[in-house]
Design a protein around this motif. Structure first.
Motif, PDB file in Angstrom:
ATOM      1  N   LEU A  71       0.796  -1.119  -0.023  1.00 54.32           N
ATOM      2  CA  LEU A  71       0.158   0.098   0.001  1.00 54.32           C
ATOM      3  C   LEU A  71       0.932   0.937   0.117  1.00 54.32           C
ATOM      4  N   ILE A  72       0.835   1.887  -1.032  1.00 51.85           N
ATOM      5  CA  ILE A  72       1.831   2.920  -1.374  1.00 51.85           C
ATOM      6  C   ILE A  72       1.146   4.245  -1.845  1.00 51.85           C
ATOM      7  N   GLU A  73       1.521   5.548  -1.064  1.00 57.97           N
ATOM      8  CA  GLU A  73       0.745   6.761  -1.499  1.00 57.97           C
ATOM      9  C   GLU A  73       0.821   6.993  -2.776  1.00 57.97           C
ATOM     10  N   ARG A  74      -0.583   7.177  -3.493  1.00 63.23           N
ATOM     11  CA  ARG A  74      -0.581   7.686  -5.083  1.00 63.23           C
ATOM     12  C   ARG A  74      -0.052   6.511  -5.877  1.00 63.23           C
ATOM     13  N   GLY A  75       0.039   5.183  -5.474  1.00 61.52           N
ATOM     14  CA  GLY A  75       0.847   4.297  -5.999  1.00 61.52           C
ATOM     15  C   GLY A  75       0.238   3.937  -7.561  1.00 61.52           C
ATOM     16  N   LEU A  76      -1.044   3.929  -7.647  1.00 58.87           N
ATOM     17  CA  LEU A  76      -1.536   3.732  -9.007  1.00 58.87           C
ATOM     18  C   LEU A  76      -1.447   4.659 -10.213  1.00 58.87           C
ATOM     19  N   SER A  77      -1.160   6.053  -9.708  1.00 56.67           N
ATOM     20  CA  SER A  77      -0.482   6.783 -10.726  1.00 56.67           C
ATOM     21  C   SER A  77       1.103   6.854 -10.657  1.00 56.67           C
ATOM     22  N   ARG A  78       1.866   6.022 -10.294  1.00 56.77           N
ATOM     23  CA  ARG A  78       3.182   6.064 -10.155  1.00 56.77           C
ATOM     24  C   ARG A  78       3.904   4.799 -10.733  1.00 56.77           C
ATOM     25  N   MET A  79       3.323   4.146 -11.600  1.00 52.62           N
ATOM     26  CA  MET A  79       3.790   2.961 -12.060  1.00 52.62           C
ATOM     27  C   MET A  79       5.242   3.093 -12.711  1.00 52.62           C
ATOM     28  N   GLY A  80       6.002   2.374 -12.623  1.00 52.75           N
ATOM     29  CA  GLY A  80       7.643   2.644 -12.940  1.00 52.75           C
ATOM     30  C   GLY A  80       8.510   3.406 -12.172  1.00 52.75           C
ATOM     31  N   ASP A  81       7.841   4.204 -10.918  1.00 54.68           N
ATOM     32  CA  ASP A  81       8.664   4.928 -10.253  1.00 54.68           C
ATOM     33  C   ASP A  81       9.285   3.921  -9.350  1.00 54.68           C
ATOM     34  N   VAL A  82      10.669   4.272  -8.969  1.00 54.89           N
ATOM     35  CA  VAL A  82      11.446   3.729  -8.076  1.00 54.89           C
ATOM     36  C   VAL A  82      11.526   4.292  -6.588  1.00 54.89           C
ATOM     37  N   ILE A  83      11.099   3.717  -5.745  1.00 54.61           N
ATOM     38  CA  ILE A  83      10.812   4.112  -4.454  1.00 54.61           C
ATOM     39  C   ILE A  83      11.856   3.635  -3.503  1.00 54.61           C
ATOM     40  N   GLU A  84      12.051   4.246  -2.339  1.00 55.26           N
ATOM     41  CA  GLU A  84      12.970   3.754  -1.192  1.00 55.26           C
ATOM     42  C   GLU A  84      12.196   3.319  -0.323  1.00 55.26           C
ATOM     43  N   LEU A  85      12.828   2.344   0.389  1.00 52.70           N
ATOM     44  CA  LEU A  85      12.022   1.510   1.396  1.00 52.70           C
ATOM     45  C   LEU A  85      12.919   1.250   2.533  1.00 52.70           C
ATOM     46  N   GLN A  86      12.615   1.392   3.833  1.00 50.39           N
ATOM     47  CA  GLN A  86      13.411   1.201   4.801  1.00 50.39           C
ATOM     48  C   GLN A  86      12.793   0.189   6.013  1.00 50.39           C
ATOM     49  N   HIS A  87      13.555  -0.680   6.243  1.00 45.47           N
ATOM     50  CA  HIS A  87      13.169  -1.884   7.434  1.00 45.47           C
ATOM     51  C   HIS A  87      14.352  -2.099   8.328  1.00 45.47           C
ATOM     52  N   LEU A  88      14.042  -1.813   9.670  1.00 44.56           N
ATOM     53  CA  LEU A  88      15.100  -1.866  10.654  1.00 44.56           C
ATOM     54  C   LEU A  88      16.305  -1.065  10.356  1.00 44.56           C
ATOM     55  N   ARG A  89      16.291  -0.258   9.911  1.00 44.28           N
ATOM     56  CA  ARG A  89      17.598   0.608   9.559  1.00 44.28           C
ATOM     57  C   ARG A  89      18.254   0.441   8.274  1.00 44.28           C
ATOM     58  N   GLU A  90      17.582  -0.686   7.559  1.00 42.98           N
ATOM     59  CA  GLU A  90      18.186  -1.358   5.985  1.00 42.98           C
ATOM     60  C   GLU A  90      17.451  -0.347   5.010  1.00 42.98           C
ATOM     61  N   LEU A  91      18.143  -0.001   4.010  1.00 38.30           N
ATOM     62  CA  LEU A  91      17.423   0.781   2.821  1.00 38.30           C
ATOM     63  C   LEU A  91      17.324  -0.180   1.739  1.00 38.30           C
ATOM     64  N   ARG A  92      16.248  -0.251   1.274  1.00 40.69           N
ATOM     65  CA  ARG A  92      15.998  -1.146   0.104  1.00 40.69           C
ATOM     66  C   ARG A  92      15.163  -0.131  -1.005  1.00 40.69           C
ATOM     67  N   HIS A  93      15.386  -0.612  -2.138  1.00 35.24           N
ATOM     68  CA  HIS A  93      14.889   0.093  -3.686  1.00 35.24           C
ATOM     69  C   HIS A  93      13.850  -0.761  -4.289  1.00 35.24           C
ATOM     70  N   ALA A  94      12.892  -0.417  -4.607  1.00 35.55           N
ATOM     71  CA  ALA A  94      11.784  -1.105  -5.591  1.00 35.55           C
ATOM     72  C   ALA A  94      10.878  -0.380  -6.353  1.00 35.55           C
ATOM     73  N   ARG A  95      10.543  -0.892  -7.419  1.00 33.75           N
ATOM     74  CA  ARG A  95       9.939  -0.266  -8.507  1.00 33.75           C
ATOM     75  C   ARG A  95       8.303  -0.566  -8.404  1.00 33.75           C
ATOM     76  N   ILE A  96       7.694   0.557  -8.659  1.00 30.12           N
ATOM     77  CA  ILE A  96       6.155   0.325  -8.486  1.00 30.12           C
ATOM     78  C   ILE A  96       5.407  -0.388  -9.681  1.00 30.12           C
ATOM     79  N   VAL A  97       5.192  -1.465  -9.664  1.00 28.33           N
ATOM     80  CA  VAL A  97       4.371  -2.222 -10.866  1.00 28.33           C
ATOM     81  C   VAL A  97       2.930  -2.336 -10.681  1.00 28.33           C
ATOM     82  N   ALA A  98       2.328  -3.103 -11.524  1.00 24.86           N
ATOM     83  CA  ALA A  98       0.980  -3.674 -11.322  1.00 24.86           C
ATOM     84  C   ALA A  98       1.032  -4.772 -10.328  1.00 24.86           C
ATOM     85  N   PRO A  99       0.129  -5.114  -9.457  1.00 29.39           N
ATOM     86  CA  PRO A  99      -0.036  -6.287  -8.550  1.00 29.39           C
ATOM     87  C   PRO A  99       0.198  -7.405  -9.218  1.00 29.39           C
ATOM     88  N   CYS A 100      -0.467  -7.705 -10.710  1.00 32.53           N
ATOM     89  CA  CYS A 100      -0.430  -8.947 -11.034  1.00 32.53           C
ATOM     90  C   CYS A 100       1.148  -9.289 -11.535  1.00 32.53           C
TER      91      CYS A 100
END
Length: 935
Positions: A895-924
């Motif tokens: 669940l990402i803010e404005r996700g449906l209008s940001r297809m293809g955008d690469v976003i930064e994620l953080q978990h327990l101080r670890e940084l990750r990067h992911a591209r927003i794509v279609a759910p299927c």
């Protein structure tokens, strides 16, 4: 305080000595003692530390009103009043809010800084630079007792529902008289009292009742009640009155047994709950050795403990004289300091009339008092009586309203409450009932002795929460003059004793400061519970699986025989995966096998709620976000069920079996909730003669065959005649027969593969499962657990409600806005979907996430982040994440803010101080065209 044992004590058995420890110190006592009476007799003057300043505190009371002597009892009794705990041999008792002990508390230095930390200082001090910097330390210092994490809650606490004609609360003289009258009138009676013995004040005050000593009369009446069939509950506190005269009673367990909860519904209630003695206001009136005069009488006559040897009894009323005379008779040196100037002194008693205590002297215990006429008296105990406050808590909980009586300086019950009668001291009548009085009782004869503003020394109003008269004055200066505002600004009456000894003195001071009368100031709201009730009593039998019973599959035995590893899924015990070996490897293998061939899955927990009747179709149009009345016979449709707030509550397939017969196939964990929701709206909005609801989930098992070879296996089992794709396309349903038993076959899929769900009567499920397994061997069929199923559905981007949604998710967040625009009839949640919040452009929306950093599977729960002037901000989070065996790469949903209008955008994620990067794509991520559903 130099307390000592006398030769008396009607409650103790001197032939049965006992010993326990307090802060590591050995304390001796007798059977019948409370922890408090034994500590008093053992010379322990400091029993606790005050909440805020950690000032030394000793005993004030003898019952529920005690504000100071809170203790932890090893074995699972934290924050317990020492006055209410029976002394037992071997108890380990520790003071609370003190380290290492109450006598030597390392935080006692805080009192030296009291001028800098008055009432509400934390509201003002910790705002800058950031409250959160201070919060951890403040929370660490807050609180009183400590919960022993090694002690398990009782496995079972009994709960009893009981009905009676009359419930009498309080077994003092007024309560006993009311109960006896009711029993003699042939009524069913329950009598409860928080003491272990009936009698109330008759157990420690001298009285002759109907020619007998008071205690003897009380015992005789209690015995008569029992013989007549009345239920007499000793050691039982009425803690709350609720709607329709439902009264909650907490019966204290003995010998380590858990408490028992009584829910008593009575036609009429008599409240004979007594009254609580108020402190007198003077400087340092919180020193150990300053005690309630009535409590001192209780300790003397019930437990054989004299509060001191050089005693000052300070009073503004006549009821304290019995304490003074009794202590003098026991051998104490007693002086009475009476506010009243025209009182007649009993013979042989030293009485100082028309004077009052200005302040008490001493460091860790009282050693002297200074009087208003300048005298200084030595004292090792000061017994104070500032009048009595009727115990009106239960009356007010029953919606009673209070009146003020100037003759007794107290609030008393005012208007009548249907079915509730108040008697005795609770009604402001402090003598014996008129029918029992023999003319020997004392009158109250009280004069005002309220706190005065601008006292030179600290005068304590709320002993437990360290509220002083100066704190109340500060609140008034800052315009917190409403009684509810005063309570929260100063914390007056917010301690564990709920202001039982402090509230009226606080109200009187506010009245003086604001030029009002006490009744004009008013009182705060009385709420249950009157005294704390253990959670175990409320829980009753609802612990472990009794709290949330695991539901079991009809085929649990078959799954165990196949090597299933079970886990709890939404309250159902279901196979997570099958076979030995590393769980991840087994799960991946199951998912891969389902894609390559055929798999068998037990979906029995899926909801099967039938909705039947002429209005079934319009009813389901109202229930669902989607239009359902246009569904063709023998077809299925996926849809959302919303709450009135427009939040997605559940999803699933609706099956139309006939013109007026549907099956709601809801999520396994939501069956009970959806069933309740359907019933609620049916009864609220629809003609109950035209819509009928039947939950058939438990009657029918659902066995699923899924995968490219699923049709071949179904034909091998004997269902070939029902499987023609023209007659049974995807999202259709048909009837079949297995061993002469009708079954329902639905072509729906939660895996993205051609699938068949076979609903069969539960008692035939074992035979069908065995047939499928036997025939499936030729096709290499595998058994599919929940974990592999979660991977398969995630590859297809299918939603799991509660996992891929949160408490704010609406249909538009999943790209499903069309039903709102097209649907013309009303439905649950519709109005909430057109609010400003529902239309926000920055809502969190359901999308797929593709890891682009080469670091493997994204952590579930990792937050998408944006960097700004205020630091990091969460833009949503990963809801599901797996390694896909079909795609041979990580996949994720989120669940990402404005996700449906940001297809293809690469976003930064953080978990327990670890940084990750992911591209927003279609759910299927797998087979987006859906060709495998029809293959």
């Amino acid at each position: 305080m130099t307390a000592w044992r006398t030769d008396g004590g009607t409650a103790i058995d001197r032939g049965r000595p006992l010993a326990f420890t307090f802060d590591g110190r050995r304390i001796e006592g007798f059977s019948g003692d409370t922890v408090a009476s034994a500590l008093l007799a053992g010379g322990v003057s400091i029993l606790g530390r005050s909440f805020k300043y950690h000032r030394p505190r000793g005993l004030w009371g003898a019952g529920v009103e005690e504000p100071n002597a809170l203790v932890d009892i090893a074995g699972g009794m934290p924050n317990t009043r020492a006055t209410q705990v029976p002394a037992e041999d071997g108890l380990a008792v520790r003071s609370v809010n003190a380290a290492p002990s109450a006598e030597k508390d390392r935080h006692a230095f805080l009192d030296a800084f009291s001028r800098f930390i008055p009432a509400a200082f934390y509201y003002k001090t910790f705002m800058f630079p950031d409250w959160h910097r201070f919060e951890p330390r403040i929370r660490a210092m807050a609180g009183l007792g400590t919960l022993d994490e090694n002690v398990k809650a009782p496995a079972f606490a009994e709960q009893v529902n009981h009905h009676c004609d009359v419930l009498v609360v309080g077994a003092g003289p007024a309560g006993l008289l009311a109960a006896r009258k009711a029993v003699r009138a042939g009524r069913r009676v329950v009598l409860s009292d928080d003491g272990r013995q009936a009698g109330g004040s008759l157990l420690f005050r001298a009285a002759t009742v109907e020619g007998k000593p008071g205690a003897e009369w009380a015992a005789d009446v209690a015995a008569e009640l029992t013989r007549a069939g009345a239920l007499v509950l000793a050691g039982t506190t009425a803690f709350g009155i609720y709607d329709h005269r439902l009264v909650g009673l907490n019966e204290k367990g003995e010998g380590g047994a858990p408490d028992r909860l009584w829910r008593v519904r009575a036609q009429s209630i008599v409240l004979a709950t007594g009254a609580i003695e108020r402190p007198l206001p003077f400087g340092n009136n919180d020193l150990p050795g300053v005690m309630s005069a009535e409590a001192a009488l209780v300790y003397l006559r019930r437990f054989g403990v004299a509060a001191g040897r050089k005693v000052v009894v300070a009073t503004n009323n006549g009821l304290a004289y019995e304490t003074a005379e009794a202590l003098a008779a026991a051998g104490a040196d007693v002086t009475v300091v009476d506010h009243r100037a025209d009182v007649a002194a009993p013979a042989g008693l030293r009485v100082l009339r028309g004077t009052s205590i200005v302040s008490a002297g001493g460091r860790n215990a009282v050693s002297s008092v200074r009087l208003s006429d300048g005298q200084v008296l030595e004292a090792d105990a000061v017994l104070a009586s500032g009048g009595f406050t009727p115990t009106v808590h239960l009356y007010c909980q029953a919606q009673g309203r209070l009146d003020w009586r100037d003759d007794i300086l107290a609030f008393v019950p005012g208007r009548a409450v249907a079915g509730v009668e108040v008697a005795g001291a609770a009604a402001g009548d402090f003598g014996l009932p008129a029918e029992l009085a023999d003319g020997t009782g004392r009158s109250l004869g009280i004069v005002a002795a309220w706190p005065k503003p601008r006292a030179r020394q600290r005068v304590w109003i709320d002993l437990q929460n360290d509220v002083t008269a100066k704190d109340v004055e500060l609140a008034v200066r800052e315009n917190f003059v409403s009684v509810e505002h005063l309570k929260r600004y100063t914390t007056l009456g917010m301690a564990t004793d709920q202001g039982k000894t402090s509230n009226v003195n606080g109200l009187a001071l506010v009245a003086e400061l604001t030029g009002r009368r006490i009744p004009e100031v008013g009182t705060t709201t009385y709420r249950p519970p009157f005294t704390p009730v253990p959670f175990a009593a409320f829980a009753g039998a609802r612990s472990g699986t009794r709290m949330n019973p695991l539901r079991r599959l009809p085929l649990e035995g078959e799954h165990r025989a196949a090597g299933a590893v079970f886990r709890d899924y939404g309250g159902w015990l279901r196979p997570a995966f099958y076979g030995a070996g590393a769980p991840d490897e087994r799960i991946q293998a199951e998912a891969a096998a389902a894609r390559a061939g055929v798999a068998l899955f037990d979906g029995s927990p899926l909801g099967k709620i039938e909705v039947i009747g002429p209005d079934a179709a319009p009813f389901l149009d109202f229930i669902y976000y989607n239009t359902m009345s246009t569904l063709a016979l023998g077809r299925c449709r996926y849809g959302f069920i919303l709450t009135e707030a427009g939040i997605v509550y559940d999803d699933g397939v609706l099956v139309r079996l006939d013109e007026d017969r549907f099956v709601v196939s809801c999520s396994s964990s939501h069956v009970a909730g959806v069933h309740a929701l359907l019933e609620e709206w049916r009864q609220d909005r629809f003609d109950r003669r035209r819509v009928f609801i039947h939950n058939a989930t438990a009657e029918m098992a659902t066995l699923t065959v899924t995968g490219p070879k699923s049709r071949a296996l179904m034909e091998a089992v004997g269902f070939g005649a029902a499987l023609d794709d023209a007659a049974l396309p995807h999202m259709a349903v048909t009837a079949g027969v297995f061993e002469g038993v009708p079954v329902r076959i639905a072509r729906v899929s939660f895996t993205g593969e051609r699938s068949y769900e076979i609903s069969v009567p539960a008692d035939h499920a074992g035979a069908l499962w065995a047939r499928l397994g036997h025939a499936g061997a030729a096709f290499g069929a595998t058994l599919l657990g929940l974990e592999a199923l979660m991977i398969l559905r995630a590859e297809k981007g299918y939603v799991v409600i509660g996992k891929d949604t949160d408490g704010t998710s609406r249909p538009m967040d999943f790209g499903l806005a069309a039903p709102l625009a097209r649907k013309t009839v009303e439905f649950v949640g519709r109005r909430s979907l057109v609010t400003e919040d529902a239309s926000r452009l920055d809502r969190r929306q359901f999308v797929g996430l593709e890891a682009v950093d080469g670091k493997g599977v994204l952590p579930t729960g990792a937050h998408g982040i944006e960097r700004g002037e205020g630091g990091l901000r969460s833009t949503g989070y990963v809801t599901s994440s797996y390694f896909s065996p079909a795609l041979q790469k990580p996949i994720a949903l989120g669940l990402i803010e404005r996700g449906l209008s940001r297809m293809g955008d690469v976003i930064e994620l953080q978990h327990l101080r670890e940084l990750r990067h992911a591209r927003i794509v279609a759910p299927c991520a797998f087979d987006p065209e859906g060709g495998r559903l029809h293959a």
